[in-house]
Design an enzyme around this catalytic site. Structure first.
Site, short mmCIF file in Angstrom:
data_model
loop_
_atom_site.label_atom_id
_atom_site.label_comp_id
_atom_site.label_asym_id
_atom_site.label_seq_id
_atom_site.Cartn_x
_atom_site.Cartn_y
_atom_site.Cartn_z
N SER A 263 9.09 -6.04 -10.62
CA SER A 263 9.77 -5.30 -11.70
C SER A 263 11.29 -5.29 -11.50
CB SER A 263 9.23 -3.88 -11.82
OG SER A 263 9.23 -3.23 -10.57
N HIS B 77 0.96 -5.90 -9.04
CA HIS B 77 2.14 -5.03 -8.87
C HIS B 77 1.76 -3.61 -9.31
CE1 HIS B 77 6.22 -3.86 -8.38
NE2 HIS B 77 6.73 -4.26 -9.53
N HIS C 29 0.68 -6.21 1.09
CA HIS C 29 2.04 -6.14 0.54
C HIS C 29 2.77 -7.45 0.78
CE1 HIS C 29 6.06 -4.59 -0.43
NE2 HIS C 29 5.39 -3.70 -1.13
N ARG D 281 5.36 5.50 1.65
CA ARG D 281 5.08 6.19 0.39
C ARG D 281 3.61 6.62 0.35
NH1 ARG D 281 7.12 1.52 -3.58
NH2 ARG D 281 5.75 0.41 -2.14
N ASP E 74 0.14 2.47 -3.93
CA ASP E 74 -0.85 2.64 -5.01
C ASP E 74 -2.22 3.08 -4.51
OD1 ASP E 74 1.01 1.75 -6.95
OD2 ASP E 74 0.66 -0.30 -6.30
N1 NMX Z 1 -7.54 -7.81 -0.82
C1 NMX Z 1 -8.03 -9.06 -0.71
N2 NMX Z 1 -7.28 -10.13 -0.41
C2 NMX Z 1 -5.97 -9.91 -0.17
C3 NMX Z 1 -5.40 -8.64 -0.20
C4 NMX Z 1 -6.24 -7.56 -0.56
N3 NMX Z 1 -5.80 -6.31 -0.69
N4 NMX Z 1 -4.09 -8.74 0.08
C5 NMX Z 1 -3.83 -10.05 0.29
N5 NMX Z 1 -4.98 -10.74 0.13
C6 NMX Z 1 -5.13 -12.20 0.20
C7 NMX Z 1 -4.28 -12.85 -0.88
O1 NMX Z 1 -4.92 -12.78 -2.15
C8 NMX Z 1 -4.11 -14.26 -0.32
O2 NMX Z 1 -5.32 -14.92 -0.56
P1 NMX Z 1 -5.32 -16.51 -0.98
O3 NMX Z 1 -4.60 -17.21 0.13
O4 NMX Z 1 -6.76 -16.83 -1.09
O5 NMX Z 1 -4.57 -16.58 -2.27
C9 NMX Z 1 -3.99 -13.98 1.17
O6 NMX Z 1 -4.62 -12.70 1.40
C10 NMX Z 1 -2.59 -13.94 1.70
O7 NMX Z 1 -1.86 -13.01 0.94
P2 NMX Z 1 -0.65 -12.18 1.61
O8 NMX Z 1 0.38 -13.17 2.02
O9 NMX Z 1 -1.17 -11.25 2.63
O10 NMX Z 1 -0.13 -11.28 0.40
P3 NMX Z 1 0.87 -11.68 -0.78
O11 NMX Z 1 2.27 -11.43 -0.33
O12 NMX Z 1 0.57 -13.02 -1.34
O13 NMX Z 1 0.46 -10.61 -1.91
C11 NMX Z 1 -0.18 -8.49 -2.71
C12 NMX Z 1 0.76 -9.26 -1.78
C13 NMX Z 1 0.30 -7.05 -2.81
C14 NMX Z 1 -0.13 -9.10 -4.10
C15 NMX Z 1 -1.61 -8.55 -2.14
O14 NMX Z 1 -1.65 -7.92 -0.88
C16 NMX Z 1 -2.63 -7.92 -3.04
O15 NMX Z 1 -3.14 -8.59 -3.95
N6 NMX Z 1 -2.99 -6.59 -2.85
C17 NMX Z 1 -3.87 -5.92 -3.73
C18 NMX Z 1 -3.14 -5.51 -5.01
C19 NMX Z 1 -2.16 -4.40 -4.75
O16 NMX Z 1 -2.45 -3.40 -4.11
N7 NMX Z 1 -0.95 -4.54 -5.31
C20 NMX Z 1 0.05 -3.49 -5.23
C21 NMX Z 1 1.26 -3.83 -4.37
C22 NMX Z 1 2.24 -2.68 -4.39
N8 NMX Z 1 2.88 -2.51 -5.70
O17 NMX Z 1 2.93 -1.43 -6.22
O18 NMX Z 1 3.36 -3.48 -6.30
C1 MLT Z 2 7.08 -1.96 -5.25
O1 MLT Z 2 7.23 -0.75 -5.12
O2 MLT Z 2 7.81 -2.62 -6.01
C2 MLT Z 2 5.93 -2.63 -4.56
O3 MLT Z 2 5.64 -2.03 -3.33
C3 MLT Z 2 5.99 -4.12 -4.52
C4 MLT Z 2 7.05 -4.77 -3.69
O4 MLT Z 2 7.88 -4.14 -3.06
O5 MLT Z 2 7.02 -6.02 -3.65
#
Ligand code: NMX
Ligand code: MLT
Length: 472
Positions: free
Chosen positions: A278, A308, A354, A363, A409
């Site tokens: 964002s 996100h 994350h 947080r 979250d």
């Molecule tokens: N559950 C299952 N798989 C996960 C998770 C999770 N919570 N977190 C990461 N992975 C997987 C990810 O999908 C990726 O798989 P692949 O190689 O098959 O594509 C692998 O682990 C490596 O990912 P990372 O490098 O650890 O994480 P990345 O930086 O790519 O993504 C998020 C970060 C936040 C997108 C990821 O951790 C996620 O999808 N979390 C769940 C959704 C979430 O809670 N999002 C909110 C973040 C905070 N916000 O407010 O924005």
């Molecule tokens: C945020 O607050 O924007 C989330 O934790 C995602 C991020 O920092 O990448």
């Protein structure tokens, strides 16, 4: 000239650096404003801008060619993770420790920023002041900013009509962003630009738009909520209340605990350095000199993605699906099975992981502390606590997740749910109201510092293959 110099010197003396020890066992310096005589945020900014302009000029001239790291093919193919490429003044994220707003951690903000009552949660207006100026405001300055925001809160009628044109069941984020786009017709920046304003003045109308946007967002957000879930019976602002309490009031929640929750909620979601989807989107769009309304609406569209901001909705829906399948007294074994079932069906466990953090999000921790204080026996809070123990080892076992710990979250939904705000699909709107403070604060500085159009270079796979062949 001499007179103006002395005034500026006096103002500088009024804000002093304070050494505060025993904050998270560290000793650090922060700026407080010791005199309440200057209550106007805009004039504070006007004073700060010239020295920051000099600072960036010097940084460019003296260190412009210093390398910050190497860009690898992994980074280009991996969503630019770990690539330092943005200037973001208002906050900085440490992978282990979490966010610091202008140098202050969340526990430090809870100690130092004025609250509605002694020892209470910080007032978000105080954090806005800190983000914009880098200084901890006095209570009088925060109260003046609260009053200023209230004075700007009247939303033009056409905004409601625009939202009403959407089906009532349209996603709350769609309705909210549509409302923000409708607010855009007020843009002072756009009007000034059309008149041919000089670029050194851009920050002034950006400031005006930003404050008006921040002031009006809770009103638009509450309108969407009451339209969708409370038969369209909207509630007017209460001019005796601060920003967070007033927002809770307009949503229909007046208990002192919900007011405190909203103050904390809005404070902690404001900013998370510049690279999150964002903030980065808002910054990118703003770099084309789009006004704050246009830029923030774009940011909201990024926030609405499930990886996100929408994750806060997904978490509560997922927790409720656990309860509906296994009951509230779910055993650890049942929980493990449910988590594996989620993962095996190709989904993520929402609220965990994350892009930058490599530890539990502070947080999350401050919301957990809030729950331990106000709602320790809530069954869904107890389930969230159980997930805190059970999920990380499973994600670690997967072997690919870089951060198995909970993020912001993972916790917010159960707190809101406890106080009766049970409509999970609405939760990202709350995140959005808060995020405006961070994005707009940086946007004002973007204009003050004259940051340029953002335009990174992209390449094709063929280009990368050829480049790698040549360099091997
Ligand atoms: N559950 C299952 N798989 C996960 C998770 C999770 N919570 N977190 C990461 N992975 C997987 C990810 O999908 C990726 O798989 P692949 O190689 O098959 O594509 C692998 O682990 C490596 O990912 P990372 O490098 O650890 O994480 P990345 O930086 O790519 O993504 C998020 C970060 C936040 C997108 C990821 O951790 C996620 O999808 N979390 C769940 C959704 C979430 O809670 N999002 C909110 C973040 C905070 N916000 O407010 O924005
Ligand atoms: C945020 O607050 O924007 C989330 O934790 C995602 C991020 O920092 O990448």
């Amino acid at each position: 000239m001499v007179f103006f110099r002395s005034v500026s010197l006096l103002n500088k003396l009024r804000s002093r650096a304070v050494q505060q020890s025993n904050l998270s066992n560290t000793v650090r310096w922060y700026q407080v404003q010791t005199s309440a005589s200057d209550l106007d945020l805009r004039s504070q900014l006007k004073e700060l801008i010239p020295e920051q302009q000099e600072r960036i000029k010097k940084l460019k001239a003296e260190h412009g060619k210093v390398q910050l790291g190497n860009i690898t093919v992994d980074m280009v193919l991996g969503g630019m993770r770990g690539m330092t490429g943005l200037l973001w003044e208002t906050s900085l994220l440490d992978p282990e420790e979490g966010i610091r707003f202008r140098g202050l951690s969340i526990p430090e903000c809870q100690k130092l920023l004025p609250g509605a009552k002694h020892g209470g949660e910080p007032l978000p207006e105080g954090l806005l002041w800190l983000l914009l100026t880098g200084k901890v405001p006095t209570k009088e300055q925060v109260d003046a900013l609260s009053a200023e925001l209230r004075s700007r809160a009247a939303v033009p009628d056409h905004v409601y009509k625009t939202i009403d044109a959407l089906p009532v069941k349209a996603h709350p984020m769609t309705q909210f962003t549509t409302g923000v786009m409708a607010l855009q017709v007020q843009s002072e920046f756009q009007k000034a630009y059309e008149k041919g304003i000089h670029k050194t003045k851009y920050w002034e109308t950006t400031y005006e738009d930003s404050l008006t946007l921040i002031a009006q967002l809770p009103v638009v957000a509450a309108y969407v909520y009451r339209r969708m879930y409370k038969n369209g019976q909207s509630i007017s602002t209460d001019d005796s209340l601060d920003y967070g309490a007033n927002f809770a009031h307009m949503l229909g929640y007046d208990s002192p605990s919900m007011q405190e929750l909203m103050r904390l909620y809005v404070t902690i979601h404001t900013d998370h350095e510049g690279g999150n989807v964002s903030a980065h989107t808002g910054h990118l769009v703003a770099s084309a000199l789009s006004d704050p309304y246009l830029s923030f609406a774009a940011a909201l569209n990024g926030l609405a993605g499930p990886l996100h901001g929408l994750a806060n909705q997904e978490v509560l829906l997922w927790i409720k699906s656990v309860v509906s399948e296994c009951g509230e007294n779910v055993t650890t074994e049942q929980l493990k099975d449910y988590i594996w079932k989620t993962l095996n069906s190709g989904k993520v466990v929402p609220g965990f992981g994350h892009g930058v953090l490599r530890n539990t999000d502070p947080r999350y921790m401050c919301q957990r502390e809030f729950a331990l204080k106000h709602l320790p026996d809530d069954p869904l809070f107890q389930l969230v606590s159980k997930l805190f123990e059970v999920v990380p080892p499973i994600l670690t076992e997967l072997g690919k997740v870089k951060n198995p710990w909970p993020n912001v979250d993972a916790h917010s939904g159960v707190l809101l749910n406890h106080y009766g705000l049970t409509e999970a699909r609405y939760y990202t709107v709350l995140f959005g109201v808060s995020r405006a403070m961070g994005i707009c604060s940086q946007l004002i500085w973007d204009r003050a510092l004259g940051l340029p159009l953002e335009r990174p270079k992209s390449v094709t796979m063929e280009w990368l293959e050829n480049y790698c062949k040549k360099s091997s």
